[in-house]
Design a protein around this motif. Structure first.
Motif, short mmCIF file in Angstrom:
data_model
loop_
_atom_site.label_atom_id
_atom_site.label_comp_id
_atom_site.label_asym_id
_atom_site.label_seq_id
_atom_site.Cartn_x
_atom_site.Cartn_y
_atom_site.Cartn_z
N VAL A 12 0.82 -1.11 0.02
CA VAL A 12 0.10 0.22 0.05
C VAL A 12 0.97 1.16 0.05
O VAL A 12 2.02 1.11 0.54
N GLN A 13 0.47 2.41 -0.62
CA GLN A 13 1.19 3.48 -0.48
C GLN A 13 1.00 4.08 0.77
O GLN A 13 0.00 4.12 1.39
N ALA A 14 2.00 5.02 1.26
CA ALA A 14 1.90 5.90 2.18
C ALA A 14 0.65 6.69 2.55
O ALA A 14 0.20 7.19 1.37
N GLY A 15 0.02 6.64 3.54
CA GLY A 15 -1.49 7.42 3.60
C GLY A 15 -2.56 6.51 3.54
O GLY A 15 -3.67 6.57 3.90
N GLN A 81 -7.62 -2.49 11.90
CA GLN A 81 -7.44 -1.71 11.13
C GLN A 81 -6.31 -0.60 11.12
O GLN A 81 -6.25 0.31 12.20
N MET A 82 -5.55 -0.54 9.93
CA MET A 82 -4.79 0.31 10.02
C MET A 82 -4.73 1.51 8.85
O MET A 82 -4.82 1.34 7.76
N ASN A 83 -4.88 2.65 9.38
CA ASN A 83 -5.09 3.92 8.59
C ASN A 83 -3.61 4.71 8.60
O ASN A 83 -2.73 4.58 9.32
N SER A 84 -3.71 5.63 7.63
CA SER A 84 -2.49 6.75 7.41
C SER A 84 -1.09 6.08 7.84
O SER A 84 -0.21 6.48 8.64
N LEU A 85 -1.15 4.95 6.98
CA LEU A 85 0.08 4.01 7.05
C LEU A 85 1.62 4.65 6.63
O LEU A 85 1.47 5.67 5.74
N GLN A 110 2.71 -10.17 5.42
CA GLN A 110 3.65 -9.19 5.16
C GLN A 110 2.81 -7.96 4.95
O GLN A 110 2.05 -7.83 3.93
N VAL A 111 3.21 -6.72 5.35
CA VAL A 111 2.65 -5.57 4.93
C VAL A 111 3.79 -4.42 4.48
O VAL A 111 4.90 -4.42 5.42
N THR A 112 3.64 -3.95 3.48
CA THR A 112 4.63 -3.20 2.77
C THR A 112 4.04 -1.92 2.47
O THR A 112 3.05 -1.86 1.63
N VAL A 113 4.58 -0.86 3.21
CA VAL A 113 3.97 0.51 2.68
C VAL A 113 5.21 1.35 1.98
O VAL A 113 6.40 1.67 2.47
N SER A 114 4.93 1.76 0.68
CA SER A 114 5.82 2.43 -0.14
C SER A 114 5.66 4.12 -0.09
O SER A 114 4.42 4.49 0.42
N SER A 115 6.72 4.70 -0.24
CA SER A 115 6.67 5.96 -0.16
C SER A 115 6.38 6.82 -1.29
O SER A 115 6.40 6.28 -2.11
#
Length: 115
Positions: A12-15, A81-85, A110-115
């Motif tokens: 997921v993208q940041a935010g 629930q994860m927001n504003s990642l 796995q959770v990957t947050v891209s910037s």
């Protein structure tokens, strides 16, 4: 006995937001204290959030105001629930259940947050 299976991780993208689920087998789910932990590469596993059998919750500072843990005893499932990642949320997320000295772990998602 309980077996825990996580799902819902991804890229997921940041935010952005994700909802993790952890389904438990067995008939003791409703009396387990359930938690979510995470482990980033090269770091120790850390607590993210916990919810007791009575529904009381506690959060690590890193997730306060952004993450919400909940449980549905009818479905034997706990959610995160994860927001504003943020990119620093990138990790393998593990579901955990505790009861009277016994402990159960899921295999992780796995959770990957891209910037």
């Amino acid at each position: 006995q309980a077996q825990l299976v996580e799902s819902g991780g991804g890229l997921v993208q940041a935010g952005g937001s994700l909802r993790l689920s952890c389904a438990a087998s067995g008939n003791i789910f409703r009396i387990l204290t359930m938690g979510w932990y995470r482990q980033a590469p090269g770091k120790q596993r850390e607590l993210v959030a916990v919810i007791t059998s009575g529904g009381s919750t506690n959060y690590a500072d890193s997730g306060k105001g952004r993450f919400t843990i909940s449980r549905d005893n009818a479905k034997n499932t706990v959610y995160l629930q994860m927001n504003s990642l943020k990119p620093e949320d990138t990790a393998v997320y593990y579901c955990n259940g505790k009861l009277a000295g016994m402990e159960y772990w899921g295999q992780g998602t796995q959770v990957t947050v891209s910037s």
